[in-house]
Design an enzyme around this catalytic site. Structure first.
Site, PDB file in Angstrom:
ATOM      1  N   SER A   1       0.831  -1.195   0.000  1.00  0.00           N
ATOM      2  CA  SER A   1       0.000   0.000   0.000  1.00  0.00           C
ATOM      3  C   SER A   1       0.867   1.248   0.000  1.00  0.00           C
ATOM      4  O   SER A   1       1.954   1.259   0.592  1.00  0.00           O
ATOM      5  CB  SER A   1      -0.903   0.021   1.236  1.00  0.00           C
TER       6      SER A   1
ATOM      7  N   TYR B   1      -2.212  -1.369  10.387  1.00  0.00           N
ATOM      8  CA  TYR B   1      -2.242  -1.528   8.935  1.00  0.00           C
ATOM      9  C   TYR B   1      -0.937  -1.047   8.311  1.00  0.00           C
ATOM     10  O   TYR B   1      -0.323  -1.758   7.501  1.00  0.00           O
ATOM     11  CB  TYR B   1      -3.424  -0.771   8.354  1.00  0.00           C
TER      12      TYR B   1
END
Length: 271
Positions: free
Chosen positions: A144, A157
């Protein structure tokens, strides 16, 4: 070595295949003639997708229902793929949480780490154990743009995605001499082309539609990058902007700003 070609004996393994990027990648690979092993928790959804792709494209599609945050399910998947020739692997499964780390459900945070990081780590090793001796294969791990910098209210995350980012890019260089392609997909926000107004999140309402990356275009960009053995692919204008800003902007200024957005997302998630 060139990108692996589809054959009757080999498979593309895709985790997180019941929705989002994973499903879009499955559809693109099936259209290109690859047999598939689809992995996700929801067996009924996977079966519906598998039946559609098999009938439309004439490929063989296996369904493997598993919760990859559970070590025993990962064990079972690795035992299954050890009996298959895996030519392509896309590690797409992942979850996220938003809000202060100390206020999160610890079980969910642990599952998030196990799914986003540990499962990717183990599956990567298992498929490379096949690909490297053959001198052929293609691996894509989904990291990401969020893994580029600290983001308050998204700590677990970004912890996992920063690891996936640097792990995969490191492997890209290690694997170059072996003939195995290795690509990191590092997207920013990705979504369906159209979101009903009543289902739109805070971020959906904030960002204009033309800046979003769709799952379909993300999959197209990713497969193109995998074929060329690109180290990193960042699809779409919003993702590219996030990638540049998160890489070069001063962290002391950027982190609190990002944290405020993610705090609002946490309020929506828990509200």
């Amino acid at each position: 070595m060139s990108f692996p070609q589809a054959s009757k004996s080999n498979y593309a393994l895709i985790t997180g295949a019941s929705q989002g990027i994973g499903e879009a990648m499955a559809r693109k690979l099936a259209a290109a003639g690859y047999n598939l092993i689809l992995v996700a928790r929801r067996e009924e959804v996977l079966t519906r997708i598998a039946d559609e792709l098999a009938s439309t494209h004439g490929v063989h599609v296996e369904v493997f229902a598993a919760d990859l945050s559970n070590a025993r399910d990962v064990d079972a998947l690795l035992a299954h793929i050890a009996r298959r020739e895996i030519s392509i692997c896309v590690n797409s499964a992942g979850i996220a949480s938003f809000g202060p780390f100390m206020e999160q459900d610890w079980g969910y945070e642990t599952n998030q780490f196990n799914l986003n990081a540990t499962a990717v780590f183990r599956i990567t090793k298992a498929v490379l154990d096949q690909m490297v001796p053959r001198g052929s294969g293609a691996l894509c791990n989904v990291g990401s743009a969020a893994g580029n910098s600290p983001i308050p209210n998204n700590a677990t995350y970004v912890f996992t995605k920063a690891g996936v980012n640097t792990f995969t890019e490191s492997l890209h260089y290690e694997l170059k001499p072996t003939g195995v392609h290795c690509t990191l997909l590092a997207p920013g926000p990705v979504r369906e082309a159209e979101i009903p107004e009543e289902e739109q999140s805070f971020i959906d309402r904030l960002v204009p539609d033309f800046l979003w990356t769709t799952y379909e275009s993300c999959a197209e960009d990713t497969l193109r990058a995998m074929r060329r053995n690109k180290r990193r692919v960042v699809p779409g204008p919003l993702s590219k902007a996030m990638d540049v800003v998160s890489t070069y902007a001063p962290r002391g200024s950027l982190a609190p700003l990002l944290g405020s957005f993610y705090a609002k997302m946490g309020e929506e998630q828990h509200g």
